[in-house]
Design a protein around this motif. Structure first.
Motif, PDB file in Angstrom:
ATOM      1  N   TRP A 149      19.948   0.273  -5.535  1.00  0.00           N
ATOM      2  CA  TRP A 149      19.192  -0.377  -6.516  1.00  0.00           C
ATOM      3  C   TRP A 149      19.451  -0.287  -7.633  1.00  0.00           C
ATOM      4  O   TRP A 149      19.677   0.846  -8.535  1.00  0.00           O
ATOM      5  CB  TRP A 149      17.637   0.288  -6.125  1.00  0.00           C
ATOM      6  CG  TRP A 149      17.028   0.083  -4.656  1.00  0.00           C
ATOM      7  CD1 TRP A 149      17.052   0.855  -3.778  1.00  0.00           C
ATOM      8  CD2 TRP A 149      16.369  -1.294  -4.421  1.00  0.00           C
ATOM      9  NE1 TRP A 149      16.341   0.092  -2.735  1.00  0.00           N
ATOM     10  CE2 TRP A 149      15.880  -1.032  -3.149  1.00  0.00           C
ATOM     11  CE3 TRP A 149      16.074  -2.321  -5.464  1.00  0.00           C
ATOM     12  CZ2 TRP A 149      15.139  -2.171  -2.715  1.00  0.00           C
ATOM     13  CZ3 TRP A 149      15.413  -3.441  -4.635  1.00  0.00           C
ATOM     14  CH2 TRP A 149      14.820  -3.412  -3.364  1.00  0.00           C
ATOM     15  N   LYS A 165      11.317 -11.103  -2.047  1.00  0.00           N
ATOM     16  CA  LYS A 165      10.567 -10.222  -3.057  1.00  0.00           C
ATOM     17  C   LYS A 165      10.170  -8.936  -2.552  1.00  0.00           C
ATOM     18  O   LYS A 165       9.579  -7.898  -3.504  1.00  0.00           O
ATOM     19  CB  LYS A 165       9.165 -11.204  -3.124  1.00  0.00           C
ATOM     20  CG  LYS A 165       9.511 -12.745  -3.758  1.00  0.00           C
ATOM     21  CD  LYS A 165       8.183 -13.172  -4.176  1.00  0.00           C
ATOM     22  CE  LYS A 165       8.362 -14.644  -4.633  1.00  0.00           C
ATOM     23  NZ  LYS A 165       9.019 -14.440  -6.052  1.00  0.00           N
ATOM     24  N   ASN A 166      10.751  -8.526  -1.395  1.00  0.00           N
ATOM     25  CA  ASN A 166      10.463  -7.080  -0.901  1.00  0.00           C
ATOM     26  C   ASN A 166      11.259  -6.880   0.216  1.00  0.00           C
ATOM     27  O   ASN A 166      11.752  -7.655   0.776  1.00  0.00           O
ATOM     28  CB  ASN A 166       8.806  -6.793  -0.782  1.00  0.00           C
ATOM     29  CG  ASN A 166       8.670  -5.472  -0.902  1.00  0.00           C
ATOM     30  OD1 ASN A 166       9.509  -4.431  -1.126  1.00  0.00           O
ATOM     31  ND2 ASN A 166       7.113  -5.164  -1.361  1.00  0.00           N
ATOM     32  N   PRO A 224      18.776  -1.723 -11.859  1.00  0.00           N
ATOM     33  CA  PRO A 224      17.882  -2.552 -12.849  1.00  0.00           C
ATOM     34  C   PRO A 224      18.432  -3.759 -13.071  1.00  0.00           C
ATOM     35  O   PRO A 224      19.839  -4.325 -13.153  1.00  0.00           O
ATOM     36  CB  PRO A 224      17.786  -1.744 -14.030  1.00  0.00           C
ATOM     37  CG  PRO A 224      18.278  -0.456 -13.448  1.00  0.00           C
ATOM     38  CD  PRO A 224      19.222  -0.586 -12.264  1.00  0.00           C
ATOM     39  N   ARG A 246      12.827  -6.633  -6.599  1.00  0.00           N
ATOM     40  CA  ARG A 246      11.380  -6.101  -6.469  1.00  0.00           C
ATOM     41  C   ARG A 246      11.321  -5.089  -7.662  1.00  0.00           C
ATOM     42  O   ARG A 246      12.180  -4.417  -8.267  1.00  0.00           O
ATOM     43  CB  ARG A 246      10.983  -5.447  -5.555  1.00  0.00           C
ATOM     44  CG  ARG A 246      11.361  -4.168  -4.900  1.00  0.00           C
ATOM     45  CD  ARG A 246      10.848  -3.378  -3.748  1.00  0.00           C
ATOM     46  NE  ARG A 246      11.354  -2.236  -3.463  1.00  0.00           N
ATOM     47  CZ  ARG A 246      11.500  -1.644  -2.498  1.00  0.00           C
ATOM     48  NH1 ARG A 246      11.021  -2.165  -1.298  1.00  0.00           N
ATOM     49  NH2 ARG A 246      11.910  -0.507  -2.308  1.00  0.00           N
ATOM     50  N   ASP A 247      10.082  -5.046  -8.571  1.00  0.00           N
ATOM     51  CA  ASP A 247       9.823  -4.015  -9.439  1.00  0.00           C
ATOM     52  C   ASP A 247      10.975  -3.859 -10.489  1.00  0.00           C
ATOM     53  O   ASP A 247      11.479  -2.787 -10.813  1.00  0.00           O
ATOM     54  CB  ASP A 247       9.608  -2.703  -8.896  1.00  0.00           C
ATOM     55  CG  ASP A 247       8.439  -2.668  -7.887  1.00  0.00           C
ATOM     56  OD1 ASP A 247       7.595  -3.316  -8.069  1.00  0.00           O
ATOM     57  OD2 ASP A 247       8.376  -1.958  -6.889  1.00  0.00           O
ATOM     58  N   GLY A 248      11.509  -5.186 -10.826  1.00  0.00           N
ATOM     59  CA  GLY A 248      12.611  -5.077 -12.133  1.00  0.00           C
ATOM     60  C   GLY A 248      13.938  -4.571 -11.400  1.00  0.00           C
ATOM     61  O   GLY A 248      14.744  -4.390 -12.629  1.00  0.00           O
ATOM     62  N   GLU A 249      14.219  -4.382 -10.107  1.00  0.00           N
ATOM     63  CA  GLU A 249      15.383  -4.187  -9.589  1.00  0.00           C
ATOM     64  C   GLU A 249      15.974  -4.955  -8.762  1.00  0.00           C
ATOM     65  O   GLU A 249      15.121  -5.661  -8.026  1.00  0.00           O
ATOM     66  CB  GLU A 249      15.360  -2.680  -9.083  1.00  0.00           C
ATOM     67  CG  GLU A 249      14.907  -1.655 -10.227  1.00  0.00           C
ATOM     68  CD  GLU A 249      15.150  -0.201  -9.295  1.00  0.00           C
ATOM     69  OE1 GLU A 249      15.727   0.657  -9.921  1.00  0.00           O
ATOM     70  OE2 GLU A 249      14.549  -0.008  -8.263  1.00  0.00           O
ATOM     71  N   GLU A 305      13.372   1.889   4.070  1.00  0.00           N
ATOM     72  CA  GLU A 305      14.226   2.427   2.912  1.00  0.00           C
ATOM     73  C   GLU A 305      15.783   2.044   3.089  1.00  0.00           C
ATOM     74  O   GLU A 305      16.285   2.344   4.213  1.00  0.00           O
ATOM     75  CB  GLU A 305      14.072   3.931   2.815  1.00  0.00           C
ATOM     76  CG  GLU A 305      12.658   4.560   2.169  1.00  0.00           C
ATOM     77  CD  GLU A 305      12.410   3.816   0.956  1.00  0.00           C
ATOM     78  OE1 GLU A 305      13.161   3.981   0.014  1.00  0.00           O
ATOM     79  OE2 GLU A 305      11.291   3.400   0.600  1.00  0.00           O
TER      80      GLU A 305
END
Length: 164
Positions: A114, A98-99, A116, A24-27, A103
């Motif tokens: 996490w 995807k998600n 990149p 998700r979010d490029g990570e 936490e």
């Protein structure tokens, strides 16, 4: 043992397992494995399928146990067959999500990382990951077979994915 010596048509794994990557979010959510097969390596969370459990149920359960998060929008991406020179044989179904809900937290099994997408530490991962993980990231189905002697890959080939 050489890769070409393996009769893959008759090959039967001793164990079946899963691995799941939350992206998700490029990570990508990786782990530093603290125990078991691959301890010390960077990988995705996963583990052996329990009796009566589907591969997807196992993949989700393993992420919950190892990282205290629940992956969402989970999809199967690939299948990997591993033959080790010591005789161990393992079949792994590979998933992505995807998600996730919650936490990620360190547990006695794993440290969450996490990372990149452009900085995936392949040099700290199993040698095979560099071949199929880029396909997972592109959401392309894959199937591959690998021969390992300890931590060292001795051969591999990609085959046609055959699941629906």
């Amino acid at each position: 043992m050489k890769y070409q010596d393996i009769d893959w048509e008759q090959w039967i794994p001793q164990e079946k397992a899963t691995i799941l990557f939350v992206i998700r979010d490029g990570e990508i959510l990786l782990i530093q494995k603290k125990r078991g097969l691959g301890a010390g390596k960077i990988n995705g969370p996963g583990g052996r399928i329990d009796p009566g459990e589907t591969a997807m149920e196992c993949a989700i359960r393993e992420v919950q146990e190892e990282l205290c998060v629940t992956p969402t929008q989970v999809q199967k991406r690939g299948e990997l067959s591993f033959q080790f020179a010591d005789g161990y044989a393992l079949h792994v179904e590979v998933f992505s999500a995807k998600n996730c809900e919650g936490e990620a937290q360190e547990t006695d099994e794993a440290i969450p990382l996490w990372t990149p997408l452009e900085k995936i530490p392949y040099e700290k991962m199993w040698e095979d990951d560099q071949y199929w993980l880029p396909l997972l990231l592109k959401e392309k189905p894959f199937a591959a077979r690998f021969l390992f002697d300890g931590d060292h890959m001795k051969g591999h080939e990609f085959t046609e994915p055959n699941w629906s």
